[in-house]
Design an enzyme around this catalytic site. Structure first.
Site, PDB file in Angstrom:
ATOM      1  N   ASP A 155      43.246  27.265  31.039  1.00  6.33           N
ATOM      2  CA  ASP A 155      42.385  28.320  31.580  1.00  6.33           C
ATOM      3  C   ASP A 155      41.013  27.828  32.014  1.00  6.33           C
ATOM      4  OD1 ASP A 155      42.714  28.124  28.700  1.00  6.33           O
ATOM      5  OD2 ASP A 155      41.038  29.508  28.528  1.00  6.33           O
ATOM      6  N   LYS A 162      46.607  31.163  27.132  1.00  5.89           N
ATOM      7  CA  LYS A 162      45.596  30.209  27.576  1.00  5.89           C
ATOM      8  C   LYS A 162      45.588  29.015  26.634  1.00  5.89           C
ATOM      9  CE  LYS A 162      42.764  33.904  29.380  1.00  5.89           C
ATOM     10  NZ  LYS A 162      41.431  34.369  29.689  1.00  5.89           N
TER      11      LYS A 162
END
Ligand SMILES: C[S@@+](CC[C@H](N)C(=O)[O-])C[C@H]1O[C@@H](n2cnc3c(N)ncnc32)[C@H](O)[C@@H]1O
Length: 266
Positions: A41, A60
């Protein structure tokens, strides 16, 4: 078990440098089919991840350690889910995929890598540059400056730079003083061209065309401390197009090759 075909495998996909349109067709198809998407991310564009199928589990990776990350992937694959592990640029370059693959192998899970557009090529494209110029340099070195992460003894920047070829420096934006010293020590002239592309292909992409002597000052003046590709060498000369010396054999009218017979000068 090298990137073998197995139903129990994860897909390691190169997302490209930022622009969601710069993923491969295959990478996008797999991303859209995946039940679970684990992505870096800090560097992968959320607009790309938004193309995952509705209901897909989106995770993420930036806050996870290696073990956590792999455990999740293994767990989901064992549940029969299709897992896409999405990396920035091309996964093979500073992607830390080897250590993930090592643990996947231990768990008996296969993998397939889908290449992506690395930031080195996105940066070259952003400035419209060719990195291998006939008669000037035919070599491109992808490396990083040595900081907290050591580089092997035989790969010190000063020694690599002794080749006077094109250098592409990843992960080096905060180490520019050292880069400049190493290049000067390797005999590069102070006016050697350097291009820095920060966040190549993102809407806020920033380009600096400078020289070795001005590099540190320009980086500081523009506040560039991360997410930057540094390209250095005479291939980056903004005036290179005007030099008639640098023309490839491939399109030389006197040069014969498989697809074209050259014309001898009369
Ligand atoms: C962990 S490495 C990943 C490289 C990635 N695998 C690739 O192929 O581009 C991160 C470094 O890549 C470079 N980088 C990644 N994306 C970039 C972008 N969009 N523009 C400029 N540099 C980028 C920067 O040097 C950054 O510090």
């Amino acid at each position: 078990m090298d990137a073998e075909q197995t139903t129990r495998k994860i897909y390691i996909i190169g997302a490209g440098p930022g622009d969601p349109d710069l993923i491969t067709v295959k990478g996008l198809r797999l991303l859209q089919e995946a039940d679970v998407v684990l992505y870096t991310d800090s560097l992968v564009n959320e607009d790309l991840i938004a193309k995952a199928k509705p209901g897909a589990e989106i995770l993420k990776s930036a806050g996870m350690d290696l073990k956590e990350m792999v455990e999740i992937m293994v767990d989901r694959v064992r549940q029969g889910k299709m897992v896409a592990r999405v990396h920035t640029g091309d996964p093979a370059v500073f992607g830390a995929i080897m250590e993930q693959i090592a643990l996947l192998k231990k768990a008996g899970i296969g993998y397939e890598v889908i290449p992506g557009v690395s930031s080195v090529f996105a940066a070259a494209a952003a400035i419209g540059a060719e990195l291998t110029i006939p008669e000037l340099t035919q070599t491109l070195i992808l490396t990083r400056a040595e900081g907290r992460t050591p580089v092997p003894e035989l790969e010190k920047l000063k020694d690599l730079a002794a080749h006077h070829c094109t250098l592409a420096l990843f992960l080096s934006a905060t180490l520019v003083k050292k880069v400049v010293n190493d290049l000067l020590e390797a005999g590069w002239s102070e006016n050697t061209p350097v291009a820095v592309v920060q966040r190549a292909t993102w809407p806020d992409q920033l380009i600096i065309r400078t020289t070795i002597s001005q590099l540190d000052q320009e980086m500081r003046a523009n506040g560039i401390r991360s997410h930057a590709m540094i390209l250095a060498g005479w291939a980056l000369d903004p005036d290179i197009h005007s030099n008639e010396e640098y023309r490839s054999k491939l399109y030389d009218k006197e040069f014969t090759h498989r697809f074209r017979r050259g014309v001898k000068p009369s």
